[in-house]
Design a protein around this motif. Structure first.
Motif, PDB file in Angstrom:
ATOM      1  N   VAL A  23      -2.076   0.220 -10.306  1.00 41.81           N
ATOM      2  CA  VAL A  23      -3.053  -0.865 -10.294  1.00 41.81           C
ATOM      3  C   VAL A  23      -3.122  -1.470  -8.894  1.00 41.81           C
ATOM      4  N   HIS A  24      -4.332  -1.739  -8.418  1.00 43.92           N
ATOM      5  CA  HIS A  24      -4.500  -2.489  -7.169  1.00 43.92           C
ATOM      6  C   HIS A  24      -5.207  -3.806  -7.489  1.00 43.92           C
ATOM      7  N   PRO A  25      -4.538  -4.942  -7.270  1.00 46.35           N
ATOM      8  CA  PRO A  25      -5.197  -6.231  -7.487  1.00 46.35           C
ATOM      9  C   PRO A  25      -6.144  -6.520  -6.326  1.00 46.35           C
ATOM     10  N   HIS A  73      -9.620  -7.089  -0.030  1.00 49.46           N
ATOM     11  CA  HIS A  73      -8.415  -6.264   0.158  1.00 49.46           C
ATOM     12  C   HIS A  73      -7.579  -6.229  -1.104  1.00 49.46           C
ATOM     13  N   CYS A  74      -6.653  -5.271  -1.109  1.00 54.62           N
ATOM     14  CA  CYS A  74      -5.657  -5.243  -2.172  1.00 54.62           C
ATOM     15  C   CYS A  74      -4.654  -6.358  -1.903  1.00 54.62           C
ATOM     16  N   HIS A  75      -4.246  -7.085  -2.969  1.00 57.96           N
ATOM     17  CA  HIS A  75      -3.293  -8.186  -2.764  1.00 57.96           C
ATOM     18  C   HIS A  75      -1.840  -7.752  -2.910  1.00 57.96           C
ATOM     19  N   ILE A  76      -1.604  -6.456  -3.051  1.00 55.90           N
ATOM     20  CA  ILE A  76      -0.237  -5.977  -2.801  1.00 55.90           C
ATOM     21  C   ILE A  76      -0.117  -6.027  -1.287  1.00 55.90           C
ATOM     22  N   LEU A  77       0.705  -6.933  -0.787  1.00 59.62           N
ATOM     23  CA  LEU A  77       0.588  -7.298   0.626  1.00 59.62           C
ATOM     24  C   LEU A  77       0.915  -6.144   1.560  1.00 59.62           C
ATOM     25  N   GLU A  78       1.806  -5.265   1.128  1.00 64.32           N
ATOM     26  CA  GLU A  78       2.106  -4.107   1.973  1.00 64.32           C
ATOM     27  C   GLU A  78       0.922  -3.142   2.000  1.00 64.32           C
ATOM     28  N   HIS A  79       0.122  -3.111   0.951  1.00 66.17           N
ATOM     29  CA  HIS A  79      -1.089  -2.277   0.987  1.00 66.17           C
ATOM     30  C   HIS A  79      -2.102  -2.888   1.938  1.00 66.17           C
ATOM     31  N   GLU A  80      -2.265  -4.202   1.824  1.00 69.56           N
ATOM     32  CA  GLU A  80      -3.201  -4.905   2.705  1.00 69.56           C
ATOM     33  C   GLU A  80      -2.835  -4.658   4.175  1.00 69.56           C
ATOM     34  N   ALA A  99      -3.683  -1.172   5.758  1.00 70.70           N
ATOM     35  CA  ALA A  99      -5.070  -0.744   5.920  1.00 70.70           C
ATOM     36  C   ALA A  99      -5.945  -0.811   4.682  1.00 70.70           C
ATOM     37  N   MET A 100      -5.412  -1.316   3.537  1.00 72.60           N
ATOM     38  CA  MET A 100      -6.243  -1.368   2.336  1.00 72.60           C
ATOM     39  C   MET A 100      -7.049  -2.670   2.331  1.00 72.60           C
ATOM     40  N   MET A 101      -7.940  -2.754   3.310  1.00 68.94           N
ATOM     41  CA  MET A 101      -8.691  -3.971   3.550  1.00 68.94           C
ATOM     42  C   MET A 101     -10.026  -3.562   4.179  1.00 68.94           C
TER      43      MET A 101
HETATM   44 CU    CU Z   1      -2.920  -1.794  -3.601  1.00 69.37          CU
END
Ligand code: CU
Ligand code: C2O
Ligand code: CU
Length: 489
Positions: A413-415, A470-477, A480-482
């Motif tokens: 899941v990506h929030p 962006h994704c709120h999984i901060l390590e994803h953000e 580059a998931m932004m």
């Molecule tokens: Cu994510």
């Protein structure tokens, strides 16, 4: 920077050499590994329910005029006792972890002078705020050490539990992990007029997971905890308002809990240990149209839920644990409610909480699709592309309504969070959201289901300029998931 890059590469290499079965979430992955961790340090063990729940201090404005309340805070390091007998260095707003609470009122403006007393560049973002672009805390709009920025919040939006946190390019995850997050509670006259629990019975609950070294210092190594082949980080110790699994002495009456998942990556499925029902009254964007009785609700990073828990039926001496049913072991218990006294309960839950109008799908001028996946080098990307500050991916027109579709092509899941707007979730995997859905009402962060999709609808009102989703999984953000969008006239 060099070190961080190296760390990312190492964790990707480590991941690439391991075969991992498909899992539905990082917490499932963790549960498969025995509720523990994969590599890294185990935090010193702490007996749960030993410390009372801390309530973050509310900051007073240093000046108020006819229209505006002015606040000032410095981001600074402090030593606090989180683990018994040990000192932990945190980075906090106003030197506090959690940061000082701001209580604002709809229609009254707030200016916060944020001074950077820390050794790295900082950005402050008001999550859930309907904020002009130059005060929104774009990751590149940084405050260098020793300088300040005045953030302007018009508060022309309805009452809601907002929060402010760091948003520095590439460094949001480590900054928030060190403590840079606090509540921003927006109230309005309408909500004040309702007979909901108020004052000491209206309680902010910030849930975060952390991991500690034996000397009490924070341990942080993204990629080492949680799902292998993923850059995110899970702690093994649950903190509520900065205290490890605290207890909270309650009276025999109703309480309003404003629950914020401020964790970097961990989800929580909230349940009461006695299986009791609670009443879901609020979401990211404030009160729901109507209360909904539930026994469980799942909250991902960035999301808020507001719950009424009624303790009036319990005998004095009753202890009820707020559980995290998404995990077990050390991270399976969040906090404990201890029923200690009888009082007269003057509160009530109205059957209509707030007038609410559905945005009709037909109002949308366009539908945009954002695919969520990982590229060949293991980096989380949106529409196949990593974040690039020189690229704008969408140009919504000010005053128009759009549908945004998040298509999740991964098995976690990506929030997904959108700045500037509060949206309504239309459907999840094609199933329309109804009033009993946990995603009904105004939201700013939505769970994009694993290998599925979600559609949201929002109006891009008032402000033009550069914003992000962006994704709120901060390590994803940070990895580059932004994506940037620019509201244009
Ligand atoms: Cu994510
Ligand atoms: Cu809670 Cu872009 O952030
Ligand atoms: Cu935000």
């Amino acid at each position: 920077m060099v070190t961080r890059r190296k760390m990312l590469k190492l964790s990707l290499l480590a991941g690439a050499s391991l075969m991992v079965p498909a899992v539905h979430s990082i917490n499932d992955a963790e549960a498969q590994m025995g509720g523990g961790m994969m590599g890294g340090t185990a935090s010193p063990a702490v007996t749960p329910f030993r410390r009372p729940l801390p309530i973050p201090d509310t900051l007073a404005p240093y000046l108020s005029d006819a229209t505006t309340d002015y606040y000032a805070m410095t981001m600074q390091a402090a030593q606090v006792e989180i683990l018994p007998g040990l000192r932990t260095t945190i980075w906090g707003y106003y030197g506090k972890y959690p940061g000082a609470t701001i209580r604002a009122r709809s229609g009254r403006k707030v200016v916060i002078r944020q001074t950077n007393g820390l050794p790295e560049n900082m950005v402050v973002h008001l999550h859930g705020g309907h904020t002009p672009a130059d005060s929104d805390g774009h990751p590149m709009d940084q405050i260098t050490p020793g300088t300040y920025k005045d953030y302007f919040y018009p508060n022309n939006q309805q009452a809601a539990t907002l929060w402010y946190h760091d948003h520095t390019m590439d460094l949001t995850a480590p900054h928030v992990y060190k403590g840079l997050a606090g509540f921003y509670i927006l109230e309005d006259d309408y909500e004040r007029s309702l007979p909901l629990p108020k004052g000491e019975f209206d309680v902010p609950i910030l849930i975060q997971d952390r991991r500690f070294n034996a000397d009490g210092s924070l341990y942080y190594a993204p990629g080492s905890g949680g799902m292998m082949m993923d850059s995110s980080f899970l702690g093994d110790t649950i903190l509520v308002n900065g205290a490890v699994q605290p207890f909270f002495q309650v009276a025999k009456r109703k309480y309003r809990f404003r629950i914020l998942n401020g964790s970097n990556a961990r989800q929580y499925q909230l349940r009461l240990s006695n299986g009791a029902t609670f009443t879901h009254i609020g979401s990211d964007g404030g009160l729901l149209p109507q209360p909904v009785a539930r026994t469980a609700i799942t909250i991902y990073p960035g999301e808020r839920v507001e719950l009424i828990i009624d303790f009036s039926a319990y005998a004095i001496g009753t202890q009820i644990v707020l559980k995290n049913a998404a995990s077990s072991g050390r991270t399976g218990d969040i906090m404990r409610f201890d029923v200690t006294r009888a009082v007269v309960d003057d509160s009530a839950i109205p059957s209509i909480l707030r007038p609410y109008e559905l945005i009709p799908s037909a109002a949308a001028v366009t539908t945009r699709t954002f695919t969520l996946s990982r590229n060949m080098s293991g980096v989380w990307v949106i529409n196949g592309l990593p974040f690039d500050r020189n690229r704008i991916d969408a140009y919504p027109r000010r005053g128009t309504t759009e549908i945004w579709r998040f298509v999740n092509q991964s098995n976690m899941v990506h929030p997904m969070h959108i700045h500037l707007v509060m949206f309504q979730v239309l459907d999840v995997n094609g199933v329309a959201v109804t009033p009993s859905s946990p995603y009904y009402g105004w939201k700013d962060t939505v769970q994009a289901p694993a290998n599925g999709q979600v559609r949201v609808i929002a109006k891009f009102a008032d402000y033009t300029g550069d914003y992000i989703t962006h994704c709120h999984i901060l390590e994803h953000e940070d990895r580059a998931m932004m994506s940037q969008f620019k509201v244009v006239t």
